[in-house]
Design a protein around this motif. Sequence first.
Motif, PDB file in Angstrom:
ATOM      1  N   PRO A   1     -44.000 -31.886 115.734  1.00 12.37           N
ATOM      2  CA  PRO A   1     -44.079 -31.763 117.192  1.00 12.37           C
ATOM      3  C   PRO A   1     -44.426 -30.352 117.640  1.00 12.37           C
ATOM      4  O   PRO A   1     -43.879 -29.370 117.126  1.00 12.37           O
ATOM      5  CB  PRO A   1     -42.662 -32.154 117.651  1.00 12.37           C
ATOM      6  CG  PRO A   1     -42.105 -32.962 116.527  1.00 12.37           C
ATOM      7  CD  PRO A   1     -42.697 -32.389 115.281  1.00 12.37           C
ATOM      8  N   GLY A   2     -45.378 -30.259 118.568  1.00 14.99           N
ATOM      9  CA  GLY A   2     -45.726 -28.971 119.153  1.00 14.99           C
ATOM     10  C   GLY A   2     -46.661 -28.125 118.320  1.00 14.99           C
ATOM     11  O   GLY A   2     -46.976 -26.994 118.710  1.00 14.99           O
ATOM     12  N   LYS A   3     -47.139 -28.647 117.197  1.00 17.39           N
ATOM     13  CA  LYS A   3     -48.022 -27.874 116.333  1.00 17.39           C
ATOM     14  C   LYS A   3     -49.349 -28.595 116.138  1.00 17.39           C
ATOM     15  O   LYS A   3     -49.400 -29.820 116.116  1.00 17.39           O
ATOM     16  CB  LYS A   3     -47.375 -27.647 114.955  1.00 17.39           C
ATOM     17  CG  LYS A   3     -46.183 -26.703 114.956  1.00 17.39           C
ATOM     18  CD  LYS A   3     -45.679 -26.483 113.547  1.00 17.39           C
ATOM     19  CE  LYS A   3     -44.604 -25.418 113.509  1.00 17.39           C
ATOM     20  NZ  LYS A   3     -43.421 -25.795 114.289  1.00 17.39           N
TER      21      LYS A   3
ATOM     22  N   VAL B   1     -52.933 -30.759 107.149  1.00 18.04           N
ATOM     23  CA  VAL B   1     -54.320 -30.651 107.577  1.00 18.04           C
ATOM     24  C   VAL B   1     -54.942 -32.028 107.810  1.00 18.04           C
ATOM     25  O   VAL B   1     -55.928 -32.167 108.524  1.00 18.04           O
ATOM     26  CB  VAL B   1     -55.152 -29.835 106.559  1.00 18.04           C
ATOM     27  CG1 VAL B   1     -55.454 -30.643 105.306  1.00 18.04           C
ATOM     28  CG2 VAL B   1     -56.432 -29.315 107.198  1.00 18.04           C
ATOM     29  N   LEU B   2     -54.341 -33.064 107.204  1.00 21.17           N
ATOM     30  CA  LEU B   2     -54.817 -34.433 107.443  1.00 21.17           C
ATOM     31  C   LEU B   2     -53.936 -35.166 108.447  1.00 21.17           C
ATOM     32  O   LEU B   2     -53.977 -36.375 108.535  1.00 21.17           O
ATOM     33  CB  LEU B   2     -54.864 -35.212 106.123  1.00 21.17           C
ATOM     34  CG  LEU B   2     -56.042 -34.879 105.209  1.00 21.17           C
ATOM     35  CD1 LEU B   2     -55.954 -35.689 103.917  1.00 21.17           C
ATOM     36  CD2 LEU B   2     -57.363 -35.150 105.896  1.00 21.17           C
ATOM     37  N   GLY B   3     -53.129 -34.423 109.204  1.00 22.07           N
ATOM     38  CA  GLY B   3     -52.298 -35.052 110.218  1.00 22.07           C
ATOM     39  C   GLY B   3     -53.067 -35.162 111.525  1.00 22.07           C
ATOM     40  O   GLY B   3     -53.295 -34.172 112.212  1.00 22.07           O
ATOM     41  N   HIS B   4     -53.486 -36.356 111.866  1.00 18.58           N
ATOM     42  CA  HIS B   4     -54.312 -36.549 113.047  1.00 18.58           C
ATOM     43  C   HIS B   4     -53.471 -36.994 114.241  1.00 18.58           C
ATOM     44  O   HIS B   4     -52.338 -37.445 114.100  1.00 18.58           O
ATOM     45  CB  HIS B   4     -55.399 -37.578 112.761  1.00 18.58           C
ATOM     46  CG  HIS B   4     -56.307 -37.182 111.632  1.00 18.58           C
ATOM     47  ND1 HIS B   4     -57.053 -36.032 111.655  1.00 18.58           N
ATOM     48  CD2 HIS B   4     -56.573 -37.772 110.451  1.00 18.58           C
ATOM     49  CE1 HIS B   4     -57.753 -35.937 110.541  1.00 18.58           C
ATOM     50  NE2 HIS B   4     -57.470 -36.979 109.788  1.00 18.58           N
ATOM     51  N   SER B   5     -54.055 -36.880 115.408  1.00 17.02           N
ATOM     52  CA  SER B   5     -53.372 -37.293 116.628  1.00 17.02           C
ATOM     53  C   SER B   5     -53.427 -38.811 116.780  1.00 17.02           C
ATOM     54  O   SER B   5     -54.196 -39.494 116.099  1.00 17.02           O
ATOM     55  CB  SER B   5     -54.035 -36.645 117.847  1.00 17.02           C
ATOM     56  OG  SER B   5     -55.331 -37.208 118.043  1.00 17.02           O
TER      57      SER B   5
ATOM     58  N   PRO C   1     -52.539 -29.461 113.552  1.00 17.64           N
ATOM     59  CA  PRO C   1     -52.537 -29.682 112.098  1.00 17.64           C
ATOM     60  C   PRO C   1     -52.621 -28.384 111.304  1.00 17.64           C
ATOM     61  O   PRO C   1     -52.013 -28.259 110.245  1.00 17.64           O
ATOM     62  CB  PRO C   1     -53.770 -30.562 111.885  1.00 17.64           C
ATOM     63  CG  PRO C   1     -53.947 -31.284 113.177  1.00 17.64           C
ATOM     64  CD  PRO C   1     -53.536 -30.299 114.227  1.00 17.64           C
ATOM     65  N   PHE C   2     -53.366 -27.409 111.818  1.00 16.39           N
ATOM     66  CA  PHE C   2     -53.544 -26.173 111.072  1.00 16.39           C
ATOM     67  C   PHE C   2     -52.313 -25.282 111.141  1.00 16.39           C
ATOM     68  O   PHE C   2     -51.968 -24.596 110.174  1.00 16.39           O
ATOM     69  CB  PHE C   2     -54.797 -25.444 111.574  1.00 16.39           C
ATOM     70  CG  PHE C   2     -56.037 -26.260 111.351  1.00 16.39           C
ATOM     71  CD1 PHE C   2     -56.618 -26.337 110.099  1.00 16.39           C
ATOM     72  CD2 PHE C   2     -56.605 -26.986 112.392  1.00 16.39           C
ATOM     73  CE1 PHE C   2     -57.754 -27.107 109.885  1.00 16.39           C
ATOM     74  CE2 PHE C   2     -57.733 -27.757 112.192  1.00 16.39           C
ATOM     75  CZ  PHE C   2     -58.307 -27.819 110.929  1.00 16.39           C
ATOM     76  N   GLU C   3     -51.622 -25.283 112.293  1.00 14.23           N
ATOM     77  CA  GLU C   3     -50.363 -24.548 112.377  1.00 14.23           C
ATOM     78  C   GLU C   3     -49.328 -25.152 111.435  1.00 14.23           C
ATOM     79  O   GLU C   3     -48.594 -24.427 110.752  1.00 14.23           O
ATOM     80  CB  GLU C   3     -49.844 -24.573 113.814  1.00 14.23           C
ATOM     81  CG  GLU C   3     -50.665 -23.730 114.780  1.00 14.23           C
ATOM     82  CD  GLU C   3     -50.269 -23.955 116.226  1.00 14.23           C
ATOM     83  OE1 GLU C   3     -50.492 -23.046 117.040  1.00 14.23           O
ATOM     84  OE2 GLU C   3     -49.735 -25.044 116.544  1.00 14.23           O
ATOM     85  N   ALA C   4     -49.276 -26.482 111.393  1.00 17.18           N
ATOM     86  CA  ALA C   4     -48.346 -27.157 110.489  1.00 17.18           C
ATOM     87  C   ALA C   4     -48.708 -26.873 109.038  1.00 17.18           C
ATOM     88  O   ALA C   4     -47.825 -26.662 108.191  1.00 17.18           O
ATOM     89  CB  ALA C   4     -48.359 -28.667 110.757  1.00 17.18           C
ATOM     90  N   LEU C   5     -50.004 -26.862 108.729  1.00 23.21           N
ATOM     91  CA  LEU C   5     -50.447 -26.547 107.379  1.00 23.21           C
ATOM     92  C   LEU C   5     -50.028 -25.131 106.982  1.00 23.21           C
ATOM     93  O   LEU C   5     -49.549 -24.904 105.869  1.00 23.21           O
ATOM     94  CB  LEU C   5     -51.959 -26.700 107.259  1.00 23.21           C
ATOM     95  CG  LEU C   5     -52.567 -26.299 105.904  1.00 23.21           C
ATOM     96  CD1 LEU C   5     -52.034 -27.194 104.792  1.00 23.21           C
ATOM     97  CD2 LEU C   5     -54.085 -26.339 105.965  1.00 23.21           C
ATOM     98  N   GLY C   6     -50.207 -24.174 107.892  1.00 20.67           N
ATOM     99  CA  GLY C   6     -49.807 -22.804 107.605  1.00 20.67           C
ATOM    100  C   GLY C   6     -48.337 -22.699 107.262  1.00 20.67           C
ATOM    101  O   GLY C   6     -47.951 -21.980 106.326  1.00 20.67           O
ATOM    102  N   LYS C   7     -47.501 -23.416 107.999  1.00 20.21           N
ATOM    103  CA  LYS C   7     -46.066 -23.410 107.722  1.00 20.21           C
ATOM    104  C   LYS C   7     -45.788 -23.993 106.346  1.00 20.21           C
ATOM    105  O   LYS C   7     -44.945 -23.474 105.587  1.00 20.21           O
ATOM    106  CB  LYS C   7     -45.323 -24.200 108.802  1.00 20.21           C
ATOM    107  CG  LYS C   7     -43.813 -24.200 108.642  1.00 20.21           C
ATOM    108  CD  LYS C   7     -43.141 -24.945 109.783  1.00 20.21           C
ATOM    109  CE  LYS C   7     -41.626 -24.944 109.623  1.00 20.21           C
ATOM    110  NZ  LYS C   7     -40.952 -25.664 110.739  1.00 20.21           N
ATOM    111  N   GLN C   8     -46.491 -25.074 105.992  1.00 24.45           N
ATOM    112  CA  GLN C   8     -46.280 -25.706 104.698  1.00 24.45           C
ATOM    113  C   GLN C   8     -46.753 -24.807 103.559  1.00 24.45           C
ATOM    114  O   GLN C   8     -46.120 -24.750 102.498  1.00 24.45           O
ATOM    115  CB  GLN C   8     -46.999 -27.063 104.655  1.00 24.45           C
ATOM    116  CG  GLN C   8     -46.357 -28.103 105.549  1.00 24.45           C
ATOM    117  CD  GLN C   8     -47.104 -29.424 105.521  1.00 24.45           C
ATOM    118  OE1 GLN C   8     -48.211 -29.504 104.999  1.00 24.45           O
ATOM    119  NE2 GLN C   8     -46.502 -30.456 106.084  1.00 24.45           N
ATOM    120  N   VAL C   9     -47.880 -24.128 103.750  1.00 24.53           N
ATOM    121  CA  VAL C   9     -48.378 -23.218 102.719  1.00 24.53           C
ATOM    122  C   VAL C   9     -47.379 -22.095 102.465  1.00 24.53           C
ATOM    123  O   VAL C   9     -47.087 -21.738 101.312  1.00 24.53           O
ATOM    124  CB  VAL C   9     -49.761 -22.645 103.100  1.00 24.53           C
ATOM    125  CG1 VAL C   9     -50.139 -21.492 102.172  1.00 24.53           C
ATOM    126  CG2 VAL C   9     -50.827 -23.737 103.034  1.00 24.53           C
TER     127      VAL C   9
END
Length: 316
Positions: A142-144, A223-227, A146-154
């Motif tokens: 929530p609130g991110k 990165v594959l999390g789509h809306s 896909p790329f922001e979420a990917l950065g957190k995961q990396v």
Amino acid sequence: MVFKMAKEVLIKVGYGNIAYKVWGDNSPSAQKFLGVHGWLDNAGSFDPLMPYFQNQGRCVACLDLPGHGLSSHHPQGIPYSHASDIQAMRSVIKDLGWQNYHLLGHSMGAMRSQMYALCWASEVISVLNLDAVIMPIEHISPGKTPFEALGKQVDKYLGYRDTYHGKAREHTWDELAQRWLAAVPDLGLDNFTVLMERGSTKLANGMYVFNRDPALHNRTNAVLGHSTKEIFSCMQKLGHIPQIVLSSSNFGSFTKDCPELADTVDKFLHALSEIYPNKMEIINVGGSHHFHMHTPKETSDILNKFLAHVPHNDSS
């Protein structure tokens, strides 16, 4: 009850092997199914189902996804992702020589199966989803973006990579069971034992280690999390593929840490079914996340009833 008559196969995939097991005869006339297990499980997840599902003149191949079961771990420093799982699925399909087939997925494996169907829609006959659907980025992060979420995961993965020393923790059998069942209490000891047939290794000193790769706790998926909008748009292109979704009492791992998400997932799923161009049947079977292991006959009966109305493509 576990169906023992399965052929074990290993195929080379560059960095190592992908393991899969096959029930039934891979003949031109057989209906073909690829089984894809959930996160941290393995191909044995489908063992209890096979006496009721495979003996319908079907060929069912179930793989261990990378880092799970008897499949090789990724090289150290290479994270797991959607793409590596789908590549493993494709490798098994290619090895079997299948042209048309059904997908049977549980939990994470159901999400992978829906993604796979979007990649090779002309080959997939139907998708059988057990307690999962593709989830939009606004639900999983929530609130991110896909790329922001990917950065957190990396960043999380790099923290793991730089502190992991590469030595598997040893357990007694009881400790092994206690650790797993503490995380998945609804699985039960009998089904845990089924999964551990290929999910653990007994050492010369009598101790056990898990076969799964610890790095699986630090995947890079976002990165594959789509809306929702993007998922709906893609799903509308699957005009010929019937799907069924069987859900547990609370969508299992989706709601483990966020109970209020159950209602959101349910609403998303029904909205998806309303725009889906072909048949998408949704059945709440209740029970635990691993209901296909606890109630295999009942699960198989529902799937068989659905498949009775799915055209069988003999060209595979």
